[in-house]
Structures are given as C-alpha cells and as structure tokens.
Design a protein around this motif. Structure first.
Motif, PDB file in Angstrom:
ATOM      1  N   ALA A 113       0.853  -1.193   0.000  1.00 47.29           N
ATOM      2  CA  ALA A 113       0.000   0.000   0.000  1.00 47.29           C
ATOM      3  C   ALA A 113       0.887   1.242   0.000  1.00 47.29           C
ATOM      4  N   VAL A 114       0.641   2.151  -0.935  1.00 52.76           N
ATOM      5  CA  VAL A 114       1.395   3.403  -1.040  1.00 52.76           C
ATOM      6  C   VAL A 114       0.415   4.545  -0.801  1.00 52.76           C
ATOM      7  N   ALA A 115       0.713   5.399   0.152  1.00 48.17           N
ATOM      8  CA  ALA A 115      -0.251   6.422   0.543  1.00 48.17           C
ATOM      9  C   ALA A 115       0.461   7.702   0.967  1.00 48.17           C
ATOM     10  N   ALA A 116      -0.325   8.762   1.118  1.00 50.97           N
ATOM     11  CA  ALA A 116       0.161  10.051   1.608  1.00 50.97           C
ATOM     12  C   ALA A 116      -1.043  10.777   2.227  1.00 50.97           C
ATOM     13  N   PRO A 117      -0.790  11.790   3.063  1.00 51.42           N
ATOM     14  CA  PRO A 117      -1.897  12.444   3.754  1.00 51.42           C
ATOM     15  C   PRO A 117      -2.795  13.311   2.870  1.00 51.42           C
ATOM     16  N   ALA A 121      -0.066  14.871  -2.743  1.00 50.57           N
ATOM     17  CA  ALA A 121       1.102  14.078  -2.366  1.00 50.57           C
ATOM     18  C   ALA A 121       0.931  12.618  -2.774  1.00 50.57           C
ATOM     19  N   ALA A 122      -0.288  12.095  -2.663  1.00 55.35           N
ATOM     20  CA  ALA A 122      -0.553  10.704  -3.042  1.00 55.35           C
ATOM     21  C   ALA A 122      -0.359  10.501  -4.543  1.00 55.35           C
ATOM     22  N   MET A 123      -0.816  11.460  -5.352  1.00 51.82           N
ATOM     23  CA  MET A 123      -0.648  11.353  -6.803  1.00 51.82           C
ATOM     24  C   MET A 123       0.831  11.341  -7.178  1.00 51.82           C
ATOM     25  N   ALA A 124       1.640  12.107  -6.455  1.00 53.50           N
ATOM     26  CA  ALA A 124       3.068  12.204  -6.770  1.00 53.50           C
ATOM     27  C   ALA A 124       3.785  10.870  -6.586  1.00 53.50           C
ATOM     28  N   VAL A 125       3.276  10.005  -5.695  1.00 54.14           N
ATOM     29  CA  VAL A 125       3.931   8.717  -5.445  1.00 54.14           C
ATOM     30  C   VAL A 125       3.126   7.551  -6.023  1.00 54.14           C
ATOM     31  N   GLY A 126       2.093   7.879  -6.809  1.00 49.27           N
ATOM     32  CA  GLY A 126       1.292   6.830  -7.430  1.00 49.27           C
ATOM     33  C   GLY A 126       0.468   6.038  -6.439  1.00 49.27           C
ATOM     34  N   GLY A 127       0.020   6.705  -5.373  1.00 46.96           N
ATOM     35  CA  GLY A 127      -0.749   6.013  -4.343  1.00 46.96           C
ATOM     36  C   GLY A 127      -2.108   6.618  -4.109  1.00 46.96           C
ATOM     37  N   VAL A 165       4.211   5.400   3.438  1.00 45.49           N
ATOM     38  CA  VAL A 165       3.522   6.681   3.611  1.00 45.49           C
ATOM     39  C   VAL A 165       4.505   7.816   3.364  1.00 45.49           C
ATOM     40  N   ASP A 166       4.239   8.620   2.337  1.00 45.88           N
ATOM     41  CA  ASP A 166       5.063   9.794   2.057  1.00 45.88           C
ATOM     42  C   ASP A 166       4.486  11.006   2.783  1.00 45.88           C
ATOM     43  N   GLU A 167       5.296  12.031   2.975  1.00 45.73           N
ATOM     44  CA  GLU A 167       4.899  13.255   3.680  1.00 45.73           C
ATOM     45  C   GLU A 167       4.274  12.918   5.032  1.00 45.73           C
ATOM     46  N   CYS A 168       4.927  12.011   5.769  1.00 43.05           N
ATOM     47  CA  CYS A 168       4.359  11.551   7.040  1.00 43.05           C
ATOM     48  C   CYS A 168       4.350  12.623   8.108  1.00 43.05           C
TER      49      CYS A 168
END
Length: 298
Positions: A113-117, A121-127, A165-168
């Motif tokens: 699972a790839v996610a962001a808040p 930010a989620a689009m940038a990491v394909g999540g 999780v990016d930008e955590c």
C-alpha cells in the motif's frame, strides 16, 4: 514444475547470492507466474539455506545512481526493517521511495500500500490518500475513525504486506496511533501495525499536521487530531530505523544550500539567512536591452 494437486512449485536458484533478486530474476518470476494457469496453489521456495535475502544490493546500485546514504536506506528496507527516511528538501527522499516501491512490490507480489496524507502528495507517489486506504475519510469525528474497522477497510489492510507513507510529517500523533490500532485489528496481530513492514518518508521541519482543538475521548464527537506522529507511542513501538539524507541534489550552489538549511533550522540563524536572501532578491535589475520588452510575470 507442477506437482500433485495442481500445486506449482517455483524455485529461486541463486543460492550463491542467497537468492537475492535482480532484474533477470524478476523477469523470470514474472514469466513463471504468468504461466501458472489454472493451478490451485503456488509454492515459492529457494535453494540453499536462505529463501531470499531480498534485493541484490549490487543490482540496486547499478539500476539507479544512489548516494551512499540512499543505498544504506534501501539496504535497511531490503532487510525488512521499518524505516523512516528523512532529510531536507532536495536530498532524494523521493528517489529512495520510488526504488523502495519497486523493491517491495517485487518481493510481495504487489501487496504493498502506497499512501500520503493529501491527494496531491498521493498522486506524486502513485498512491492513494491514507484516509482513503484505512477508511476514515476526512477523520473529523470519531464516527469517521470507526470507519477504519469496517470490513472493506480491514480487507484492504489485511491484503497488504507493507505500508509506505510519504509526507508523514502531516500525520498527527492521534491519527497515527489510530491507524496502528486499525492495522492490528485488521491483521489480528498485536505487532506494531499488525506486522506490516512500515516505510515512512518526510521532513518534520516542513509540513506539519492539520491539528484540531477538539476535546479527547472516543464518543461520537469531534476527533482530536493533535501532536506530531513521532510523539505517539505507536511511533516508538514501530522501532523505526532512521535514515537521514544530507546530500542535497536539487541545488548546486553551496552558499544557497547553507541559507536554506539555516531557514529550516529556525532561530537566529534563520533570521539572518532570510535577511540575506531578501537582500539578494532586492538588488536592482539590469536595464532592459534597447527596444526590448520587459517580461511581466503574473
């Protein structure tokens, strides 16, 4: 090979490299799984004393030009550690994240699972947004939080082996703890995040969480989103390996990099750096060439 009961056995045969996977092995595994057909089960096994050491570090270094710090972060991820990748802007956190996504998806067959808040930010990491993944929506009320325990949200979490999780930095301590509790419940495990391998990326000196001043408690009222994720007990329990990236790739001007670092650190040095940057930006512009038009920016 196909054995009794239509069970397909796929064997990793790089015992000399502890069955660490590289580009050739990934291609061969992809072809092997594509040829499985109607088999009822697949048994993946490895020659030698180790099933697989994860990604071949020599292959990882050759596939992308990594700094020693980035390679060390990926090595920790390949070893199965929970990892927090941090550093100032331009230090290559996104590069590590991108390579880690490929590594973990190859290892877990896509169960990552790839996610962001936030949506951007989620689009940038394909999540997807972390709120969508765990089923809490905007997480404004405790009823939203209880959405994490729905069957649909639980099935999404249970199907994963790793959570990225990016930008955590934008996750509050209270929300981080609730996500941990939801993962434990969905996976029927008391291990941190239900045993998911956790990869967090972000800079705590950049984007803070969106806090609310709501009262505490777990009734039907507003959800109190407070604190930084690293202040939660779930963060400490996750036993995160911290990889700090210091080499700045985005800027070549060492003086400018120093000024940005001072701004990030705050305090008296930040005030001096801001004054320097403002003075540089306020310098007189050279005269426009004869007959030329000045560019106007909107």
């Amino acid at each position: 090979t196909i054995g009794d009961g239509d069970v397909v056995r796929i064997t990793l045969t790089r015992a000399d490299r502890r069955n660490a996977f590289d580009g050739a092995m990934i291609d061969e595994l992809t072809a092997a799984f594509a040829a499985v057909g109607d088999a009822r089960a697949v048994l993946l096994q490895g020659d030698g004393p180790s099933f697989s050491a994860g990604a071949d570090l020599d292959w990882m270094r050759a596939s992308v030009d990594l700094s020693p710090e980035q390679a060390a972060a990926l090595a920790a991820i390949a070893a199965g550690r929970n990892v927090f990748v941090t550093g100032s802007a331009g230090t290559g956190k996104s590069v590590v994240l991108r390579e880690a996504v490929k590594l973990l998806k190859a290892r877990h067959g896509g169960a990552v699972a790839v996610a962001a808040p936030t949506g951007v930010a989620a689009m940038a990491v394909g999540g997807v947004t972390i709120h969508s993944l765990v089923g809490c929506g905007p997480a404004r009320t405790w009823n939203d939080i209880r959405g994490m325990r729905s069957k649909l949200a639980a099935s999404r979490i249970a199907a994963c082996e790793a959570l990225i999780v990016d930008e955590c930095s934008m996750l509050s301590a209270t929300l981080f703890s609730e996500i941990d509790a939801a993962c434990k419940a969905a996976r029927h495990s008391s291990a941190p995040f239900g045993g998911l391998q956790l990869l967090l990326a972000g800079d705590m000196a950049q984007l803070p969480p969106v806090w609310s001043a709501a009262p505490g408690g777990s009734g039907g009222g507003l959800f109190a989103s407070q604190g930084f994720a690293f202040q939660s007990t779930a963060w400490r329990a996750a036993d995160l390996h911290v990889s700090v990236l210091t080499q700045v790739f985005r800027q070549a001007d060492a003086r400018f990099v120093g000024l940005l670092a001072a701004l990030r650190g705050g305090g008296a040095e930040a005030a001096e750096a801001l004054a320097t940057i403002q003075a540089e930006c306020a310098r007189p512009l050279p005269p426009a060439p004869a007959g030329g038009d000045a560019a106007k920016l909107y």
